[in-house]
Design an enzyme around this catalytic site. Structure first.
Site, PDB file in Angstrom:
ATOM      1  N   ALA A 152      -1.610   4.504  -4.305  1.00 53.92           N
ATOM      2  CA  ALA A 152      -2.167   3.286  -4.893  1.00 53.92           C
ATOM      3  C   ALA A 152      -1.899   2.091  -3.994  1.00 53.92           C
ATOM      4  O   ALA A 152      -1.051   2.132  -3.096  1.00 53.92           O
ATOM      5  CB  ALA A 152      -1.557   3.047  -6.276  1.00 53.92           C
ATOM      6  N   THR A 153      -2.647   1.021  -4.265  1.00 56.81           N
ATOM      7  CA  THR A 153      -2.420  -0.264  -3.623  1.00 56.81           C
ATOM      8  C   THR A 153      -2.055  -1.260  -4.725  1.00 56.81           C
ATOM      9  O   THR A 153      -2.665  -1.267  -5.796  1.00 56.81           O
ATOM     10  CB  THR A 153      -3.673  -0.744  -2.877  1.00 56.81           C
ATOM     11  OG1 THR A 153      -4.040   0.235  -1.905  1.00 56.81           O
ATOM     12  CG2 THR A 153      -3.420  -2.069  -2.187  1.00 56.81           C
TER      13      THR A 153
ATOM     14  N   LYS B  44      -1.744  -2.266 -10.092  1.00 56.91           N
ATOM     15  CA  LYS B  44      -1.667  -1.088  -9.210  1.00 56.91           C
ATOM     16  C   LYS B  44      -3.001  -0.350  -9.336  1.00 56.91           C
ATOM     17  O   LYS B  44      -3.366   0.127 -10.415  1.00 56.91           O
ATOM     18  CB  LYS B  44      -0.510  -0.191  -9.613  1.00 56.91           C
ATOM     19  CG  LYS B  44      -0.338   1.034  -8.694  1.00 56.91           C
ATOM     20  CD  LYS B  44       0.786   1.936  -9.195  1.00 56.91           C
ATOM     21  CE  LYS B  44       2.147   1.337  -8.969  1.00 56.91           C
ATOM     22  NZ  LYS B  44       2.600   1.447  -7.578  1.00 56.91           N
TER      23      LYS B  44
ATOM     24  N   ASP C 184      10.330  10.716  -9.364  1.00 58.65           N
ATOM     25  CA  ASP C 184      10.138  10.145  -8.025  1.00 58.65           C
ATOM     26  C   ASP C 184      11.095   8.975  -7.799  1.00 58.65           C
ATOM     27  O   ASP C 184      10.682   7.888  -7.396  1.00 58.65           O
ATOM     28  CB  ASP C 184       8.679   9.701  -7.860  1.00 58.65           C
ATOM     29  CG  ASP C 184       8.316   9.454  -6.398  1.00 58.65           C
ATOM     30  OD1 ASP C 184       9.061   9.914  -5.513  1.00 58.65           O
ATOM     31  OD2 ASP C 184       7.293   8.799  -6.139  1.00 58.65           O
TER      32      ASP C 184
ATOM     33  N   VAL D 177       0.866  -1.182   0.000  1.00 63.45           N
ATOM     34  CA  VAL D 177       0.000   0.000   0.000  1.00 63.45           C
ATOM     35  C   VAL D 177       0.900   1.228   0.000  1.00 63.45           C
ATOM     36  O   VAL D 177       1.807   1.333   0.823  1.00 63.45           O
ATOM     37  CB  VAL D 177      -0.925   0.031   1.231  1.00 63.45           C
ATOM     38  CG1 VAL D 177      -1.799   1.294   1.215  1.00 63.45           C
ATOM     39  CG2 VAL D 177      -1.800  -1.215   1.271  1.00 63.45           C
ATOM     40  N   GLY D 178       0.650   2.140  -0.944  1.00 61.96           N
ATOM     41  CA  GLY D 178       1.440   3.355  -1.050  1.00 61.96           C
ATOM     42  C   GLY D 178       0.590   4.591  -0.880  1.00 61.96           C
ATOM     43  O   GLY D 178      -0.606   4.519  -0.568  1.00 61.96           O
ATOM     44  N   GLY D 179       1.206   5.739  -1.091  1.00 63.53           N
ATOM     45  CA  GLY D 179       0.520   7.004  -0.895  1.00 63.53           C
ATOM     46  C   GLY D 179      -0.560   7.267  -1.913  1.00 63.53           C
ATOM     47  O   GLY D 179      -1.497   8.014  -1.649  1.00 63.53           O
TER      48      GLY D 179
END
Length: 607
Positions: free
Chosen positions: A22-23, A39, A133, A18-20
């Site tokens: 998306a999962t 994603k 990024d 789990v990211g900022g």
């Protein structure tokens, strides 16, 4: 989401991370019968139409990247409000996981990992894409030791999104380049900076800047230099110089793109000793050549409680098959021993050293060594035009015999001429600078008697001068004709006042009006007032006296002469007295009686 069939194709199996924004899930592509990573964007982003449109365009751009060190993008879609990306499933861990486990890497390990990161970024930069990024979380290490970079284009999609993303600085703040913090602008040199910070962290075991808040960390990136990794770990000074060059706060002083930094890394790596173990749990295996297909075997069946007992007949059959198989293997070993070596280690060799040669020499040497050659031309700040800046694979890297070597040939430093801008409007000048692949620098404004308001007076550097890409061009814009100070003209005669204003470059508007004290023909008022700054050619209004006004005369008949005199003088008149002998001192007659010019003489007869 687990168990759901997305877009009637991707069956979601397990959640991976789990990211900022998306999962990530492991999924099965039911159409092509393969494992993929899916994603799925978080709901607040999926409802942002601006983001979704940008995300689709960036996903298409990312899908065009085909490189062994880039996580491949297979598909992009939307299903009932769920925006997703289908990608290559890399079984392994992230560089962040490795750093958490090991703390820091050995110098050659760090450079080996960085080489592959930069190889991926160089392919993106050559295609006109910027990652924006770069950080350990976006660097994947497969179980076979292969390094892959993920999430190309997602940061750009977020940064140009709508209300849910307004004000967000994309990219983990610990890796942001100063220009991303200051104005949100990012180019290939921003990725170079982030890659330099990742190198620092791999060597030092920590990020270069820490603070109580993300804003404070961002401030340090703008106002402080990334420290030398040798201050935190035992690393060679050559790596200090490499980190300093990649993370210079001025983008102009960094390598122009990942390809240029990759050349520096390759040169630096050759200076380090070979007394380190291969990175991670397995060597970094060479990537498949373009067009080569990797076939992944299916997992072996799960073991049962034990094999079923064999009959005597079956045991005899298996024994005969085993003897026959051994004989065949022995025969093949004798007859084709060399072929076995070839299909094992023999088909691999080392890529020759070609960097620094002229393109013609490098092509000739590569072909003489039995390799196919592809060429790509890029601008390079430190390699002369026509010479090989770098190769892929690099010198000493493993390559299949007869494989293809890509020569990156320098076009020389990238330079763009400052266009002719004098006299252009500010809007057109800015457009011309951008079209010349330069950027607008400081804009100052000053008055000019020769250049129209809003037009360019001067440019620095001068027109025709050759500059690096995105170098700043300063402009001086005209504020128009300089203002003049309005002179003092009250009290002057009409003609004198008009001449004085005309000499100052001002226009005159004259009005006429009676005035109690000003002499006829003199200026008693002006607008604007004296010493006011006005643009040349502005109009000044002057009021010229036509003399005293006609006013009402007080009636003083039958008044004592002393009282009558006081009343008339108070009204602004002069008094002339004529006495008739024998009287008691009262006014018996006045002239004029009703109206007279202010300040004139009123005659009185007293008896």
């Amino acid at each position: 989401m687990v168990g759901r069939l997305l877009d009637r194709r991707y069956r979601i199996e397990t959640r991976l991370a789990v990211g900022g924004m998306a999962t990530v899930y492991a999924a099965h592509d039911t159409r092509l019968d393969r494992k993929v990573a899916v994603k799925i964007m978080h709901g607040k982003l999926a409802t942002d139409e601006t983001f979704v449109n940008r995300f689709i365009r960036e996903a298409h751009s990312a899908a065009s990247l085909s490189h062994p060190n880039v996580v491949a993008v297979y598909d992009q879609g939307e299903d009932d409000g769920i925006v997703f990306l289908a990608m290559e499933l890399v079984t392994g861990r992230t560089l962040r996981d490795v750093l958490k486990e090991r703390g820091q890497l050995q110098p050659r390990e760090a450079l080996e990992v960085l080489k592959r990161i930069l190889s991926a970024l160089a392919a993106a930069h050559a295609a006109g894409l910027v990652h924006r990024d770069v950080k350990p979380e976006n660097v994947l290490i497969s179980d076979e030791g292969r390094v892959k970079v993920a999430d190309f284009g997602l940061a750009r999609a977020i940064s140009t999104g709508g209300p849910h993303t307004t004000g967000i600085i994309i990219g983990t703040v610990a890796y942001l380049a100063p220009e991303q913090v200051e104005n949100g602008r990012a180019d290939a040199r921003s990725d170079v900076y982030s890659a330099g910070v990742v190198l620092y962290e791999m060597l030092a075991g920590k990020i270069p800047f820490t603070a109580d808040t993300p804003l404070a960390v961002a401030y340090k990136h703008v106002h402080e230099d990334v420290p030398a990794p040798s201050a935190a770990a035992d690393v060679p000074l050559e790596l200090d110089e490499l980190v300093a060059r990649a993370t210079h706060r001025d983008p102009e002083q960094r390598p122009a793109d990942a390809a240029e930094l990759l050349a520096d890394v390759t040169a630096c790596r050759r200076t380090l000793p070979d007394d380190v173990v291969p990175p991670f749990d397995a060597p970094l295996t060479p990537a498949p050549e373009e067009g080569q297909t990797l076939v992944m075997g299916k997992p072996a069946p799960a073991p049962t409680d034990g094999p079923a007992p064999l009959s005597d007949t079956e045991r005899k059959k298996r024994r005969r098959k085993g003897v026959l198989a051994f004989a065949l293997v022995l025969l093949l070993a004798v007859a084709t021993g060399v072929g076995g070596w070839w299909y094992g280690m023999g088909r691999w060799t080392e890529a020759p050293k070609l960097a620094g040669m002229s393109s013609s020499e490098a092509i000739a040497d590569a072909k003489e060594a039995g390799f196919e050659v592809e060429t790509k031309r890029v601008h390079h700040e430190r390699v002369d035009k026509g010479k090989v800046a770098m190769t892929n694979p690099g010198s000493g890297d493993r390559i299949l015999r007869g494989g293809t070597i890509t020569l990156v040939i320098s076009r020389g430093p990238e330079r763009h001429a400052v266009p002719k801008l004098k006299g252009l409007s500010e809007t057109r000048a800015r457009a011309a600078i951008t079209a010349a692949k330069l950027s607008v620098g400081e804009v100052t404004r000053r008055y000019s008697a020769k250049v129209d308001k809003g037009a360019v007076i001067s440019v620095s550097p001068k027109a025709g001068e050759l500059l690096r890409r995105d170098a700043r061009v300063d402009l001086v814009i005209s504020k128009g004709i300089p203002p003049v100070s309005v002179p003092q003209v009250t009290g002057l005669g009409e003609s004198t006042a008009e001449q004085k204003l005309d000499d100052a470059g001002l226009k005159v508007r004259t009005t006429y009006q009676a005035h109690k004290t000003a002499k006829k023909g003199t200026v008693f008022a002006q607008s604007p007032q004296a010493a006011t700054k006005k643009p040349k050619g502005s109009t000044v209004t002057i009021s010229v006296s036509t003399g005293p006004p006609i006013v009402q005369v007080p009636d003083v008949t039958d008044m004592p002469i002393e009282e009558a005199t006081r009343k008339l003088q108070a009204a602004g008149f002069q008094v002339e007295t004529n006495r008739v002998p024998g009287g008691g001192g009262k006014v018996i007659q006045q002239e004029p009686k009703k109206q007279a010019r202010y300040g004139s003489i009123i005659k009185l007869w007293v008896f």
